[in-house]
Design a protein around this motif. Structure first.
Motif, PDB file in Angstrom:
ATOM      1  N   ALA A 172      12.455  -9.056  17.296  1.00 18.57           N
ATOM      2  CA  ALA A 172      11.871 -10.303  16.810  1.00 18.57           C
ATOM      3  C   ALA A 172      10.381 -10.082  16.560  1.00 18.57           C
ATOM      4  O   ALA A 172       9.677  -9.514  17.399  1.00 18.57           O
ATOM      5  N   VAL A 173       9.915 -10.524  15.390  1.00 15.60           N
ATOM      6  CA  VAL A 173       8.513 -10.298  15.035  1.00 15.60           C
ATOM      7  C   VAL A 173       7.933 -11.514  14.322  1.00 15.60           C
ATOM      8  O   VAL A 173       8.668 -12.347  13.773  1.00 15.60           O
ATOM      9  N   HIS A 174       6.623 -11.584  14.346  1.00 17.53           N
ATOM     10  CA  HIS A 174       5.878 -12.489  13.475  1.00 17.53           C
ATOM     11  C   HIS A 174       5.225 -11.601  12.423  1.00 17.53           C
ATOM     12  O   HIS A 174       4.258 -10.889  12.715  1.00 17.53           O
ATOM     13  N   LEU A 175       5.785 -11.629  11.218  1.00 17.14           N
ATOM     14  CA  LEU A 175       5.325 -10.755  10.143  1.00 17.14           C
ATOM     15  C   LEU A 175       4.103 -11.357   9.470  1.00 17.14           C
ATOM     16  O   LEU A 175       4.125 -12.503   9.031  1.00 17.14           O
ATOM     17  N   GLU A 176       3.041 -10.558   9.383  1.00 15.85           N
ATOM     18  CA  GLU A 176       1.782 -11.057   8.835  1.00 15.85           C
ATOM     19  C   GLU A 176       1.409 -10.427   7.501  1.00 15.85           C
ATOM     20  O   GLU A 176       0.651 -11.019   6.728  1.00 15.85           O
ATOM     21  N   ARG A 177       1.927  -9.241   7.255  1.00 15.77           N
ATOM     22  CA  ARG A 177       1.531  -8.537   6.021  1.00 15.77           C
ATOM     23  C   ARG A 177       2.658  -7.624   5.560  1.00 15.77           C
ATOM     24  O   ARG A 177       3.298  -6.942   6.370  1.00 15.77           O
ATOM     25  N   VAL A 178       2.902  -7.637   4.245  1.00 17.88           N
ATOM     26  CA  VAL A 178       3.834  -6.726   3.595  1.00 17.88           C
ATOM     27  C   VAL A 178       3.097  -6.087   2.430  1.00 17.88           C
ATOM     28  O   VAL A 178       2.336  -6.763   1.717  1.00 17.88           O
ATOM     29  N   ALA A 179       3.293  -4.788   2.222  1.00 17.94           N
ATOM     30  CA  ALA A 179       2.613  -4.106   1.129  1.00 17.94           C
ATOM     31  C   ALA A 179       3.483  -2.975   0.588  1.00 17.94           C
ATOM     32  O   ALA A 179       4.356  -2.453   1.286  1.00 17.94           O
ATOM     33  N   PHE A 180       3.235  -2.607  -0.658  1.00 12.33           N
ATOM     34  CA  PHE A 180       3.834  -1.428  -1.277  1.00 12.33           C
ATOM     35  C   PHE A 180       2.731  -0.413  -1.511  1.00 12.33           C
ATOM     36  O   PHE A 180       1.636  -0.769  -1.971  1.00 12.33           O
ATOM     37  N   GLU A 181       3.017   0.847  -1.221  1.00  9.95           N
ATOM     38  CA  GLU A 181       2.058   1.923  -1.427  1.00  9.95           C
ATOM     39  C   GLU A 181       2.737   3.098  -2.135  1.00  9.95           C
ATOM     40  O   GLU A 181       3.962   3.217  -2.143  1.00  9.95           O
ATOM     41  N   THR A 182       1.904   3.980  -2.707  1.00 12.94           N
ATOM     42  CA  THR A 182       2.409   5.257  -3.200  1.00 12.94           C
ATOM     43  C   THR A 182       2.605   6.182  -2.000  1.00 12.94           C
ATOM     44  O   THR A 182       2.151   5.885  -0.884  1.00 12.94           O
ATOM     45  N   SER A 183       3.235   7.321  -2.235  1.00 12.56           N
ATOM     46  CA  SER A 183       3.429   8.270  -1.144  1.00 12.56           C
ATOM     47  C   SER A 183       2.102   8.834  -0.645  1.00 12.56           C
ATOM     48  O   SER A 183       1.997   9.303   0.486  1.00 12.56           O
ATOM     49  N   GLY A 184       1.071   8.760  -1.491  1.00 13.17           N
ATOM     50  CA  GLY A 184      -0.243   9.242  -1.091  1.00 13.17           C
ATOM     51  C   GLY A 184      -1.090   8.206  -0.385  1.00 13.17           C
ATOM     52  O   GLY A 184      -2.226   8.488   0.005  1.00 13.17           O
ATOM     53  N   GLY A 185      -0.555   6.977  -0.215  1.00 12.85           N
ATOM     54  CA  GLY A 185      -1.278   5.951   0.521  1.00 12.85           C
ATOM     55  C   GLY A 185      -2.059   4.975  -0.339  1.00 12.85           C
ATOM     56  O   GLY A 185      -2.744   4.097   0.203  1.00 12.85           O
ATOM     57  N   GLN A 186      -1.946   5.077  -1.672  1.00  9.40           N
ATOM     58  CA  GLN A 186      -2.637   4.117  -2.528  1.00  9.40           C
ATOM     59  C   GLN A 186      -1.894   2.791  -2.540  1.00  9.40           C
ATOM     60  O   GLN A 186      -0.712   2.736  -2.833  1.00  9.40           O
ATOM     61  N   GLN A 187      -2.593   1.708  -2.207  1.00  5.11           N
ATOM     62  CA  GLN A 187      -1.958   0.398  -2.166  1.00  5.11           C
ATOM     63  C   GLN A 187      -1.693  -0.104  -3.588  1.00  5.11           C
ATOM     64  O   GLN A 187      -2.575  -0.079  -4.446  1.00  5.11           O
ATOM     65  N   LEU A 188      -0.462  -0.565  -3.805  1.00  3.65           N
ATOM     66  CA  LEU A 188      -0.076  -1.105  -5.102  1.00  3.65           C
ATOM     67  C   LEU A 188      -0.128  -2.624  -5.117  1.00  3.65           C
ATOM     68  O   LEU A 188      -0.526  -3.237  -6.099  1.00  3.65           O
ATOM     69  N   SER A 189       0.323  -3.235  -4.013  1.00  2.93           N
ATOM     70  CA  SER A 189       0.331  -4.696  -3.908  1.00  2.93           C
ATOM     71  C   SER A 189       0.502  -5.073  -2.456  1.00  2.93           C
ATOM     72  O   SER A 189       1.071  -4.309  -1.666  1.00  2.93           O
ATOM     73  N   GLU A 190       0.036  -6.278  -2.103  1.00  3.82           N
ATOM     74  CA  GLU A 190       0.214  -6.734  -0.731  1.00  3.82           C
ATOM     75  C   GLU A 190       0.343  -8.241  -0.694  1.00  3.82           C
ATOM     76  O   GLU A 190      -0.093  -8.965  -1.596  1.00  3.82           O
ATOM     77  N   TRP A 191       1.009  -8.722   0.376  1.00  2.00           N
ATOM     78  CA  TRP A 191       1.188 -10.150   0.637  1.00  2.00           C
ATOM     79  C   TRP A 191       0.794 -10.421   2.079  1.00  2.00           C
ATOM     80  O   TRP A 191       1.216  -9.705   2.989  1.00  2.00           O
ATOM     81  N   ARG A 192       0.011 -11.440   2.289  1.00  2.00           N
ATOM     82  CA  ARG A 192      -0.409 -11.820   3.632  1.00  2.00           C
ATOM     83  C   ARG A 192       0.032 -13.255   3.904  1.00  2.00           C
ATOM     84  O   ARG A 192      -0.211 -14.140   3.083  1.00  2.00           O
ATOM     85  N   GLY A 193       0.679 -13.447   5.034  1.00  2.00           N
ATOM     86  CA  GLY A 193       1.067 -14.793   5.426  1.00  2.00           C
ATOM     87  C   GLY A 193       2.122 -15.413   4.540  1.00  2.00           C
ATOM     88  O   GLY A 193       2.145 -16.620   4.354  1.00  2.00           O
TER      89      GLY A 193
END
Length: 240
Positions: free
Chosen positions: A218-239
């Motif tokens: 059970a969790v309280h999810l605060e952030r979801v994101a997509f990244e490349t394999s090298g760690g570059q953030q593509l998009s994120e959602w908060r809350g």
């Protein structure tokens, strides 16, 4: 006040393994000090060829898909509705809804895409069990470990997805598709561990003794994101 370290994928999966073992052996797992702990996990997605355009994306699993009538691709993650399943006796009261996410390849402790098995020209160590006829083109996505993002009764609905998928479009040049990241992509999930009504953060269930228990935290999810394999953030959602 001691600040506990943030749980990563390997540590969370290890805690889930311990809960599964206790459940399968008929024991009551010790209450680990997980409730309130922060977690930040990265897991691979889009490791294989993209799903066909128009096909149904599996719920609770991040995938890479083709887009109809366009050369583009999209990363998509549709939360599964676990609300009713958590209303069973082994669930927790006081929750209005639960959105589920499976941890892909739960036997993998790193955040890289799984690699192919030994090829025919590689030496086989004596004692290795190799089945030549085993189909290996589509690795199993066994659903045995997951996160249940829970929402309290009368709580704000702004953080709930209400069936909406997390999606990000990888655009080509208008004629040709984008170059797929050969290392796959990464799904990032961050938040805090919650607790069921008995104080434990992980619950397990299995239909019979020969089946590996499926366990969810059970969790309280605060952030979801997509990244490349090298760690570059593509998009994120908060809350939400």
């Amino acid at each position: 006040m001691v600040t506990l370290p943030v749980l990563d994928r390997a540590e969370l999966l290890a805690a889930i393994d311990r809960a599964a073992s206790a459940y399968a052996s008929g024991q009551v797992a010790e209450r680990e000090n997980l409730s309130g702990r922060r977690f930040l996990i990265r897991q691979p997605m889009g490791c294989q060829a993209p799903l066909a355009a128009g096909s149904a994306a599996p719920q609770g699993v991040g995938v890479l898909m083709k887009i109809e009538n366009a050369p583009d691709l999209k990363l998509t993650l549709s939360p599964a509705d676990w609300t009713k399943s958590l209303e069973r006796p082994e669930g927790a009261g006081g929750w209005e809804a639960a959105e589920g996410f499976w941890l892909a390849w739960p036997w993998l402790r790193t955040d890289v895409c799984p690699q192919p098995p030994l090829s025919a020209d590689e030496p086989v160590v004596e004692g290795d069990a190799v089945e030549p006829s085993l189909e290996t083109s589509a690795p199993s996505m066994s659903h045995t470990a997951g996160l249940a993002s829970v929402f309290e009764v009368d709580g704000s609905r702004l953080k709930r997805r209400m069936g909406r998928a997390y999606e990000y479009t990888l655009r080509g040049d208008g004629k040709t598709p984008p170059v797929k990241d050969q290392g796959g992509y990464r799904l990032v999930m961050e938040g805090r561990i919650a607790a069921f009504s008995d104080g434990r953060s992980i619950r397990c269930h299995a239909a019979n003794a020969d089946q590996r228990p499926a366990c969810v935290a059970a969790v309280h999810l605060e952030r979801v994101a997509f990244e490349t394999s090298g760690g570059q953030q593509l998009s994120e959602w908060r809350g939400g």
